[in-house]
Scaffold this motif. Structure first.
Motif, mmCIF file in Angstrom:
data_model
loop_
_atom_site.group_PDB
_atom_site.id
_atom_site.type_symbol
_atom_site.label_atom_id
_atom_site.label_comp_id
_atom_site.label_asym_id
_atom_site.label_seq_id
_atom_site.Cartn_x
_atom_site.Cartn_y
_atom_site.Cartn_z
ATOM 1 N N PRO A 152 90.442 31.399 98.069
ATOM 2 C CA PRO A 152 90.521 32.058 96.776
ATOM 3 C C PRO A 152 91.661 31.242 95.747
ATOM 4 C CG PRO A 152 90.489 33.520 98.378
ATOM 5 C CD PRO A 152 90.632 32.125 99.016
ATOM 6 N N ALA A 153 91.526 31.243 94.571
ATOM 7 C CA ALA A 153 92.620 30.795 93.490
ATOM 8 C C ALA A 153 93.599 31.607 93.431
ATOM 9 C CB ALA A 153 91.805 29.902 92.469
ATOM 10 N N ASP A 154 94.830 31.364 93.517
ATOM 11 C CA ASP A 154 95.733 32.126 92.945
ATOM 12 C C ASP A 154 95.982 32.151 91.352
ATOM 13 O OD1 ASP A 154 98.468 33.852 93.833
ATOM 14 O OD2 ASP A 154 98.974 32.380 92.123
ATOM 15 N N LEU A 155 96.149 33.131 90.693
ATOM 16 C CA LEU A 155 96.158 32.973 89.341
ATOM 17 C C LEU A 155 97.575 32.255 88.853
ATOM 18 C CD1 LEU A 155 94.779 36.494 87.820
ATOM 19 C CD2 LEU A 155 93.639 34.429 88.529
ATOM 20 N N ASP A 156 98.508 32.401 89.230
ATOM 21 C CA ASP A 156 99.777 31.664 88.713
ATOM 22 C C ASP A 156 99.470 30.371 89.283
ATOM 23 O OD1 ASP A 156 101.154 34.050 88.358
ATOM 24 O OD2 ASP A 156 101.912 34.472 90.332
ATOM 25 N N HIS A 157 98.940 29.964 90.402
ATOM 26 C CA HIS A 157 98.484 28.437 90.557
ATOM 27 C C HIS A 157 97.662 27.861 89.604
ATOM 28 C CE1 HIS A 157 96.861 25.148 93.113
ATOM 29 N NE2 HIS A 157 97.510 24.729 92.694
ATOM 30 N N LEU A 158 96.834 28.718 89.109
ATOM 31 C CA LEU A 158 95.707 28.115 87.940
ATOM 32 C C LEU A 158 96.684 28.096 86.636
ATOM 33 C CD1 LEU A 158 92.588 30.211 88.626
ATOM 34 C CD2 LEU A 158 93.078 27.780 89.058
ATOM 35 N N ALA A 159 97.721 29.035 86.524
ATOM 36 C CA ALA A 159 98.471 28.987 85.374
ATOM 37 C C ALA A 159 99.178 27.771 85.223
ATOM 38 C CB ALA A 159 99.212 30.373 85.091
ATOM 39 N N ALA A 160 99.837 27.570 86.371
ATOM 40 C CA ALA A 160 100.620 26.346 86.295
ATOM 41 C C ALA A 160 99.968 24.984 86.134
ATOM 42 C CB ALA A 160 101.245 26.088 87.887
ATOM 43 N N VAL A 161 98.647 25.038 86.659
ATOM 44 C CA VAL A 161 97.890 23.815 86.433
ATOM 45 C C VAL A 161 97.379 23.561 84.944
ATOM 46 C CG1 VAL A 161 95.733 22.594 86.767
ATOM 47 C CG2 VAL A 161 96.778 23.641 88.825
ATOM 48 N N ILE A 162 97.181 24.886 84.177
ATOM 49 C CA ILE A 162 97.025 24.827 82.735
ATOM 50 C C ILE A 162 97.963 24.590 82.100
ATOM 51 C CG2 ILE A 162 95.831 26.423 80.950
ATOM 52 C CD1 ILE A 162 93.837 25.315 82.868
ATOM 53 N N GLY A 163 99.167 25.131 82.149
ATOM 54 C CA GLY A 163 100.409 24.853 81.691
ATOM 55 C C GLY A 163 100.688 23.462 81.628
ATOM 56 N N GLU A 164 100.695 22.823 82.689
ATOM 57 C CA GLU A 164 100.952 21.461 82.429
ATOM 58 C C GLU A 164 99.929 20.339 81.941
ATOM 59 O OE1 GLU A 164 101.053 17.869 86.462
ATOM 60 O OE2 GLU A 164 102.756 19.546 86.199
ATOM 61 N N LEU A 165 98.739 20.620 81.825
ATOM 62 C CA LEU A 165 97.700 19.863 81.419
ATOM 63 C C LEU A 165 97.599 20.072 79.883
ATOM 64 C CD1 LEU A 165 94.905 19.939 84.155
ATOM 65 C CD2 LEU A 165 96.480 18.053 83.579
ATOM 66 N N HIS A 166 97.614 21.460 79.434
ATOM 67 C CA HIS A 166 97.614 21.857 78.043
ATOM 68 C C HIS A 166 99.092 21.875 77.310
ATOM 69 C CE1 HIS A 166 93.396 22.247 78.196
ATOM 70 N NE2 HIS A 166 93.667 22.627 79.336
ATOM 71 N N GLY A 167 100.353 21.645 78.121
ATOM 72 C CA GLY A 167 101.476 21.696 77.441
ATOM 73 C C GLY A 167 101.932 23.097 77.053
ATOM 74 N N LEU A 168 101.386 24.142 78.080
ATOM 75 C CA LEU A 168 101.758 25.488 77.425
ATOM 76 C C LEU A 168 103.157 26.121 78.282
ATOM 77 C CD1 LEU A 168 98.006 27.020 77.640
ATOM 78 C CD2 LEU A 168 99.275 26.048 75.633
#
Length: 646
Positions: free
Chosen positions: A413-429
């Motif tokens: 399973p994918a942890d939502l906080d982990h996904l948020a960290a990935v999206i934040g880094e790649l999209h500058g959020l």
């Protein structure tokens, strides 16, 4: 009991209830009734035998021992359906189906007509058995015709469109057929149903079999709709005005009014099917499309889970392994059952995928189709993406990136906080913005049935969605960027938080990268039945990956724990296996005749068992390495995939 002739009672029961059900059968026989029951059972991947079907047709009633296990048994549901339909053709389905309920509630009983019928509780005393037998005998005495002698209904009167062909490759789904029937007819069982009916919403992933389920229902239950059946095929780009126009044309063909103020001229119950309604439309706007009087029934199919607000919900999910196996050629099950299991697992019980793969020459070739960009699979993947894109109120680039990141971690399973960290880094959020955005994406994916609802702040991609995302992604560069970011950013583990230094962070990143690759590349070791070549290939790529991790980590002291694990993995376990067995297997494969099935040829290799034993022997040390890496990262990723928790 398996005599021939006319039977008073056909006893239908789950094999798990055999002792209780057969005692009832003996009590019925002692009361002078002729009773049929099957003692052999129906094996996986087999249909109900002609003997059982003939006995069912020669019986006057079906007595269902309706336990909690009963709805899950294919044979039971088939028997119940035939008895119910026979009674429905006479005007009362309860005339031909009698229910003994051993449970304390009635919620497991479908359809609703049977749930609201007068039940007999499972007998416990001798006098109870005699009373039950006497009651059944009295009921049977009022019936002269057998089930097979009841006049078959006229073919369904299809209106507004040509008659739809009967669904092909339909497997299982009997519980969903009953759910659909009950959703439409809840108004008939108001004692046990909490709300009225006449509208059913069938929802599920693109290609999962929603339309086929409804089509099968229409052909089985057509006698319930003598006023006719109208089938409206919606295009995915149909706006509401165009849907209303199609609806009005269908209503005029059926001689119905086109507004709720018109009385229409329909005198018999009729059914409308709105198939493949696009996601994202307004609930109240859709409600105006439906049947316009109190004798019409409506079925909606869509990928959009939100539409269940319109009526009774019927969720169409993956087929069970047994039902999925029915869609694959029988010779495959005999030739290489292990490979068939892997095909079913990767397809995640998705019937359209299984039907595509069933055209392959063998189970091994079907596995190859999964990885070779099969046009049918690519078309399915595009339709799934289109359904997501049409409903998205979030940047589509982020939606696709969330899927890519979750696919990197699947089957974990994918942890939502982990996904948020990935999206934040790649999209500058910012962290808060990334979390809100990922939450919106996850809500979207749940809405269009791509993933199941969240548990413990995690989402789980099915093997099929994970596989399609990884293998059919046209943007290889972006996929690589997502993979790198997902592996680099450690999941949040609050229970193990500790002060981190730059050195410890680098150690954890290196350990995490190795942990993910080790779990994914050697998961095949849990499946000793798959091909030897398929098992060796991931080990080769694992060697190269471990080397790259060791090189990137450098000789620094703080990465020594990962260095030790990586060196032990290559020199102590992978290299000895590959150095010896790769050349020998390659030499044997070169001698294979071109017309020989590679898996059958491989099984004949005299050294196959020895190699298999060596590969299975890797499981214990690799599991221990995963455990040690998990101690560094604070994550249990891959432990279940390798059976490390056993």
């Amino acid at each position: 009991m398996t005599m021939t002739g006319v039977w008073d009672v056909f006893l239908s029961y789950s094999r798990s209830d055999a002792d209780s059900a057969l005692r009832i059968g003996h009590a019925l026989g002692a009361a002078g009734l002729r009773v049929f029951w099957d003692t052999a059972g129906v094996q996986p991947f087999q249909s109900i035998s002609d003997t059982i079907l003939a006995a069912l047709g020669d019986a006057k009633v079906v007595l269902a021992y309706y336990s909690a296990d009963y709805p899950a048994r294919y044979a039971c549901q088939h028997e119940l359906t035939l008895g119910f339909l026979a009674g429905q053709r006479e005007g009362d389905p309860r005339r031909r189906v009698l229910v003994v309920n051993p449970e304390s509630t009635v919620e497991h009983i479908r359809p609703v007509e049977l749930r609201d019928a007068r039940h007999v509780s499972a007998p416990t005393r001798d006098i109870d058995y005699r009373r039950l037998a006497a009651s059944v005998a009295e009921h049977v005495s009022t019936i002269t015709e057998t089930i097979a002698e009841i006049t078959a209904p006229e073919p369904a009167h299809w209106l507004s469109v040509p008659a739809q062909p009967s669904a092909t490759s339909f497997a299982g789904r009997f519980p969903q057929l009953w759910q659909l029937h009950s959703a439409l007819h809840r108004h008939r069982a108001r004692l046990t149903s909490r709300q009225g009916g006449r509208v059913a919403v069938v929802h599920g992933l693109t290609g999962i079999g929603k339309s086929r389920l409804v089509l099968e229902y229409v052909h089985l239950f057509q006698s319930a709709f003598p006023g006719g059946i109208g089938w409206l095929n919606a295009d995915q780009d149909d706006p509401l005005p165009r849907l209303r126009s199609k609806r009005d044309r269908m209503a005029r063909t059926m001689r119905l009014g086109t507004t709720r103020l018109d009385t229409g001229v329909a005198r018999h119950p009729y059914l409308w099917v709105f198939d493949n309604i696009p996601p994202g439309l307004g609930i109240e706007d859709l409600r105006e499309l439906f049947s316009l009087d109190n004798i019409g029934y409506t079925v909606v199919t869509s990928t959009d889970r939100r539409y269940i607000a319109l009526g009774g919900a019927v969720t169409v999910g993956p087929l069970s392994p047994a039902d999925a196996g029915v869609l694959l050629p029988i010779p495959w099950h005999h030739a290489n059952p292990g490979v068939v299991d892997r095909v079913i697992d990767t397809a995640s019980g998705h019937p359209e995928v299984l039907n595509i793969l069933a055209n392959a020459d063998s189970a091994a070739a079907a596995l190859g189709e999964l990885h070779a960009g099969n046009p049918g699979l690519m078309h399915l993947a595009q339709r799934i993406v289109d359904a997501v894109d049409r409903s998205a109120e979030v940047d589509l680039r982020i939606v696709h990136d969330v899927l890519r990141a979750a696919a990197v971690l699947e089957p974990t399973p994918a942890d939502l906080d982990h996904l948020a960290a990935v999206i934040g880094e790649l999209h500058g959020l910012t962290t808060s913005t990334a979390r809100r955005t990922v939450a919106a994406v996850v809500h979207l994916l749940i809405t269009v049935s791509v993933i199941e609802p969240i548990t413990n702040n995690r989402i789980q991609l099915s093997p099929l969605i994970g596989h399609l995302t990884r293998t059919l992604d046209s943007d290889a560069i972006r996929q690589a960027e997502i993979r790198s970011a997902t592996l680099k950013l450690l999941p949040t583990t609050p229970a193990r938080r500790r002060r981190r230094t730059p050195d410890s962070a680098r150690l954890r990143r290196a350990a995490w990268a190795l942990q993910v690759e080790l779990a994914h590349r050697v998961s095949v070791l849990r499946r000793p039945e798959i091909g030897l070549r398929e098992t060796l290939a991931p080990l080769y790529s694992l060697v190269e990956f471990v080397r790259s991790v060791l090189i990137d980590g450098g000789p620094e002291q703080h990465t020594r724990p990962v260095q030790e694990i990586g060196i032990a993995l290559i020199t102590g376990h992978l290299r000895p296996i590959l150095t010896r067995w790769h050349p020998e297997l390659l030499n044997y494969e070169f001698a294979r005749p071109i017309d020989r099935d590679p898996y059958a040829y491989e099984r004949e290799w005299i050294q196959a068992d020895e190699l298999r034993k060596a590969l299975i022997g890797l499981r214990a040390p690799l599991t221990e390495m995963l455990r040690n890496l998990g101690k560094i990262t604070g994550s249990d990723h891959g432990m279940m995939a390798l059976g490390a928790g056993d």
